[in-house]
Write an enzyme that holds these catalytic residues in place. Structure first.
Site, short mmCIF file in Angstrom:
data_model
loop_
_atom_site.label_atom_id
_atom_site.label_comp_id
_atom_site.label_asym_id
_atom_site.label_seq_id
_atom_site.Cartn_x
_atom_site.Cartn_y
_atom_site.Cartn_z
N ARG A 22 2.61 -11.84 -0.71
CA ARG A 22 1.32 -12.28 -0.15
C ARG A 22 0.75 -13.46 -0.93
O ARG A 22 1.09 -13.69 -2.08
CB ARG A 22 0.32 -11.12 -0.20
CG ARG A 22 0.78 -9.90 0.61
CD ARG A 22 -0.23 -9.45 1.59
NE ARG A 22 0.29 -8.43 2.48
CZ ARG A 22 -0.26 -8.14 3.65
NH1 ARG A 22 -1.33 -8.79 4.07
NH2 ARG A 22 0.26 -7.21 4.43
N HIS B 291 -10.48 -3.06 11.43
CA HIS B 291 -9.35 -3.85 10.92
C HIS B 291 -9.09 -4.97 11.93
O HIS B 291 -8.11 -4.94 12.68
CB HIS B 291 -8.13 -2.93 10.80
CG HIS B 291 -6.98 -3.50 10.05
ND1 HIS B 291 -5.68 -3.06 10.24
CD2 HIS B 291 -6.90 -4.46 9.09
CE1 HIS B 291 -4.86 -3.73 9.44
NE2 HIS B 291 -5.57 -4.58 8.74
N ARG C 101 0.84 -1.19 0.00
CA ARG C 101 0.00 0.00 0.00
C ARG C 101 0.88 1.25 0.00
O ARG C 101 1.91 1.29 0.64
CB ARG C 101 -0.90 0.01 1.24
CG ARG C 101 -2.07 -0.95 1.16
CD ARG C 101 -2.94 -0.86 2.40
NE ARG C 101 -2.26 -1.36 3.57
CZ ARG C 101 -1.67 -0.61 4.50
NH1 ARG C 101 -1.73 0.71 4.42
NH2 ARG C 101 -1.07 -1.15 5.52
P1 GTP Z 1 -2.23 -7.74 7.39
O1 GTP Z 1 -2.68 -8.81 6.48
O2 GTP Z 1 -1.10 -6.91 6.85
O3 GTP Z 1 -3.32 -6.87 7.93
O4 GTP Z 1 -1.50 -8.39 8.65
P2 GTP Z 1 -1.80 -9.54 9.70
O5 GTP Z 1 -2.02 -8.86 11.01
O6 GTP Z 1 -2.79 -10.52 9.24
O7 GTP Z 1 -0.36 -10.16 9.73
P3 GTP Z 1 0.11 -11.66 9.79
O8 GTP Z 1 -0.73 -12.53 10.65
O9 GTP Z 1 0.33 -12.13 8.43
O10 GTP Z 1 1.50 -11.36 10.55
C1 GTP Z 1 2.64 -11.77 10.05
C2 GTP Z 1 3.85 -11.51 10.90
O11 GTP Z 1 3.62 -11.54 12.31
C3 GTP Z 1 4.82 -12.62 10.61
O12 GTP Z 1 6.11 -12.07 10.54
C4 GTP Z 1 4.66 -13.54 11.80
O13 GTP Z 1 5.77 -14.34 11.97
C5 GTP Z 1 4.44 -12.54 12.92
N1 GTP Z 1 3.72 -13.11 14.06
C6 GTP Z 1 2.43 -13.51 14.08
N2 GTP Z 1 2.08 -13.98 15.30
C7 GTP Z 1 3.18 -13.84 16.08
C8 GTP Z 1 3.45 -14.13 17.45
O14 GTP Z 1 2.60 -14.58 18.21
N3 GTP Z 1 4.71 -13.85 17.90
C9 GTP Z 1 5.67 -13.32 17.09
N4 GTP Z 1 6.86 -13.07 17.61
N5 GTP Z 1 5.44 -13.05 15.78
C10 GTP Z 1 4.23 -13.30 15.29
C1 SPV Z 2 -2.74 -4.64 5.27
O1 SPV Z 2 -1.75 -3.99 4.88
O2 SPV Z 2 -3.28 -4.43 6.39
C2 SPV Z 2 -3.28 -5.72 4.44
C3 SPV Z 2 -2.76 -5.88 3.08
O3 SPV Z 2 -4.15 -6.44 4.90
S1 SPV Z 2 -3.50 -4.81 1.94
O4 SPV Z 2 -4.70 -5.45 1.42
O5 SPV Z 2 -2.53 -4.58 0.87
O6 SPV Z 2 -3.86 -3.58 2.58
MN MN Z 3 -4.83 -5.77 6.96
#
Ligand code: GTP
Ligand code: SPV
Ligand code: MN
Length: 611
Positions: free
Chosen positions: A388, A242, A71
């Site tokens: 992604r 979110h 983004r």
């Molecule tokens: P968006 O799709 O961008 O909104 O993000 P999201 O919040 O869904 O992120 P996602 O779950 O994909 O988070 C990914 C990152 O967080 C990775 O680098 C994971 O390894 C890290 N992560 C997730 N859970 C944990 C946790 O419990 N501990 C740690 N240390 N890292 C974590």
């Molecule tokens: C975020 O950045 O929080 C996402 C990925 O979930 S995007 O759809 O590119 O915003």
């Molecule tokens: Mn998101």
């Protein structure tokens, strides 16, 4: 279907106007069928943009342009009539001026390309929480992603009828083709200074130009389901957030639903699909990124996941960190900016194994020696840190059976969290709704790779994880949250409001190691929350909120009793700094729009910390 068959006169006119402005070679109205998906994929593969993956049925890899990988927050605009309505946290341009600039860009922008008209529903088609959008796009990549992430097609037009409400969404990658010209297998997009991700909140319109990636281009997601929906929610008395939505079942079989807001790339997908390490507990997924919530007739807040797929961060996803995500992406998945192995599979940093074969193709399309381990080398990543996967939600092995229930699921708890290396405890219950809103308002995180133009590593406040996604003044947004609580109280349903918690899986020690193992072990904090919701006597009241009573959360393997105590206690000095930072740097930006309830809450916490 062709244009003349459209029953909705307003929609037909809007498309015709777009056609005369953007002058595509042809127009296709998407029906959402499998045949359509397959046809688009063929277009993408034949043009050299998509690579079929030998190792995964019906799955494809795309590499975007290096300028188009996340983004673009400083090219994202909330063009409300007045700058004050957009507030201090959004970029603003006068809507008349912005429309003029963008109309010039849109002129002839689809030359040599097909205009796809994508009617989509955010939320189960026909649900009274759902909303309809129609995206016009010149990207077949957008069409296939929208097929997975939203409900696309004729059934949506049926619900729209002859005069139903829809959010009109313009999207162009901003790269018209001259006669005989083709993309030559290169991801088409416009240079950064021509990219615009624009929202017109009063007229509920979205105009996006120049980017083909993620939230910039899949307009149902952040643009509609958060930025525009947050405005609709304010006006109509509901919440667009979110947040992931999870279903949790305790060993006795009793069920609760929780909605959790963490900033981008801070673990929503992980938590939504978590495999509890606590025996007898079960977590199932309702959604992993966005929640829309309305009060039901019983006074409870019901949430739906407006999406139908996961657009998840690939690096770091492996069988240990997120087994259920790995299962979800075995087939029918679109991968963007991952590496490509010699045996025709994707690869990324921390996928759990080194890359097979001698060489690997990185996300920029360069051949490199295949990494022996899956460790990330900064600046030399095979997969872009914001690479992604786009996968259908129904492929998740732990998708909750009710995930598409049009009435939604009743929420018992909200969790806010972010990456905070110090100060913020593992889990903390707010003392009241207002205190919970205060906690949401000061949410912060170390910056991640999910946005292109920010310096990773420093902490930024990201209120409610909505900083890049709130379509109006953040101070008014805080007020809206306060009002939701007041409304429930006034209607005699105050006791049915979700309880609000703050969590932090990311505390670090002096050597920069995580103190808390996270992932499946987070179930220990969720179980504590579950029991708090049932009123169990498992907490101690402190200056900052209700923390776990010693012994109520068993430390997981590798966490000493002292570390556990540190994670669950008040760091008075750290909190004093936190409060000072909120008082001096964070809250003043909201000016007169900062609800007085929040400054009172700040005073009250400060007083408690000093007593
Ligand atoms: P968006 O799709 O961008 O909104 O993000 P999201 O919040 O869904 O992120 P996602 O779950 O994909 O988070 C990914 C990152 O967080 C990775 O680098 C994971 O390894 C890290 N992560 C997730 N859970 C944990 C946790 O419990 N501990 C740690 N240390 N890292 C974590
Ligand atoms: C975020 O950045 O929080 C996402 C990925 O979930 S995007 O759809 O590119 O915003
Ligand atoms: Mn998101």
């Amino acid at each position: 279907m062709n244009l003349n068959e459209l029953k909705h006169a307003g929609l037909k006119k809007w498309i015709e106007d777009a056609v005369s402005l953007m002058t595509p070679e042809s127009v296709e109205i998407c029906d959402g069928s499998k045949a359509e998906y397959d046809r688009m994929i063929k277009v993408l593969v034949d043009s050299g943009l998509g690579t079929p993956l030998k190792a995964r049925p019906n799955s494809y890899l795309f590499h975007s342009d290096p300028s188009d990988v996340a983004r673009v927050e400083n090219r994202t605009y909330i063009a409300s009539k007045t700058e004050d309505d957009a507030g201090p946290t959004n970029h603003w341009i006068d809507p008349v001026e912005l429309k003029k600039t963008m109309t010039d860009l849109y002129k002839g922008c689809m030359k040599g390309r097909t205009m796809y008209v994508i009617p989509f529903s955010m939320g189960p088609v026909g649900s009274d929480i759902a909303k309809i959008g129609v995206e016009i796009s010149d990207s077949a990549y957008v069409v296939v992603n929208m097929h997975i992430m939203t409900r696309v097609g004729s059934k949506v037009l049926d619900v729209l009828g002859t005069d139903g409400f829809y959010v009109p969404c313009f999207h162009s990658i901003g790269k018209p083709l001259g006669p005989g010209e083709s993309d030559n297998g290169k991801w088409p997009c416009a240079p950064l200074e021509h990219k615009y991700i624009s929202h017109f909140p009063e007229t509920r319109e979205i105009w996006s130009y120049g980017s083909g990636y993620g939230g910039n281009a899949l307009l149902g997601k952040k643009c509609l389901a958060l930025r525009i929906a947050s405005v609709l929610a304010r006006d109509e008395g509901w919440l667009a957030e979110h947040m992931l939505i999870l279903k949790i079942t305790d060993p006795k079989g009793s069920v609760k639903y929780m909605a959790c807001a963490f900033p981008s790339a801070c673990g929503k997908t992980n938590l939504a699909m978590l495999i509890p390490t606590l025996p007898g507990w079960k977590v199932e997924t309702v959604g992993d990124d966005i929640a829309w919530m309305k009060f039901g007739a019983d006074g409870r807040l019901y949430a739906i996941n407006p999406e139908s797929g996961f657009f998840g961060v690939a690096p770091g996803t492996n069988n240990d960190s997120n087994f259920n995500a790995m299962e979800s992406i075995k087939s029918n998945t679109i991968f963007t900016n991952c590496g490509l192995t010699e045996d025709g599979d994707i690869w990324w940093e921390q996928i759990g194994y080194g890359a097979p074969g001698k060489e690997i193709l990185d996300w920029k399309g360069n051949k490199k020696p295949a990494p022996q381990t899956d460790k990330a080398v900064k600046g030399e990543e095979v997969a872009h840190p914001n690479a992604r996967f786009t996968a259908p939600a129904k492929q998740c092995p732990v998708i909750a059976s009710e995930w598409e229930d049009p009435k939604g699921v009743p929420i018992s708890a909200f969790l806010f969290g972010g990456r905070r290396p110090s100060t913020i405890p593992l889990i903390n219950e707010s003392k009241s709704w207002i205190h919970g809103v205060f906690m949401g308002s000061i949410t912060g995180s170390e910056i991640t790779a999910a946005a292109l133009d920010l310096a990773a590593g420093t902490i930024r406040r990201d209120p409610f994880a909505m900083l890049p996604f709130c379509g109006y003044h953040m101070g008014d947004y805080f007020k809206h949250w306060i009002n939701i609580g007041k409304k429930a109280e006034a209607e005699g349903h105050g006791d049915k409001l979700p309880k609000i918690f703050f969590c932090n899986w990311f505390r670090k020690d002096k050597d920069d190691h995580f103190i808390w193992p996270g992932y499946g072990e987070n179930s220990r904090a969720l179980a504590w929350v579950f029991e708090r919701c049932d009123g169990k006597d498992n907490c101690v009241e402190t200056a900052i909120g209700n923390l776990p009573k010693p012994g109520t959360i068993e430390p997981p393997a590798g966490v000493s009793a002292e570390a556990m105590a540190e994670l669950c206690s008040v760091d008075i000095e750290g909190w004093k700094k936190e409060i000072a930072d909120v008082r001096e740097k964070h809250y003043p930006q909201f000016g007169a729009k900062l609800p007085k309830e929040l400054s009172e809450e700040l005073d009250a916490i400060e007083k408690r910390l000093n007593s």
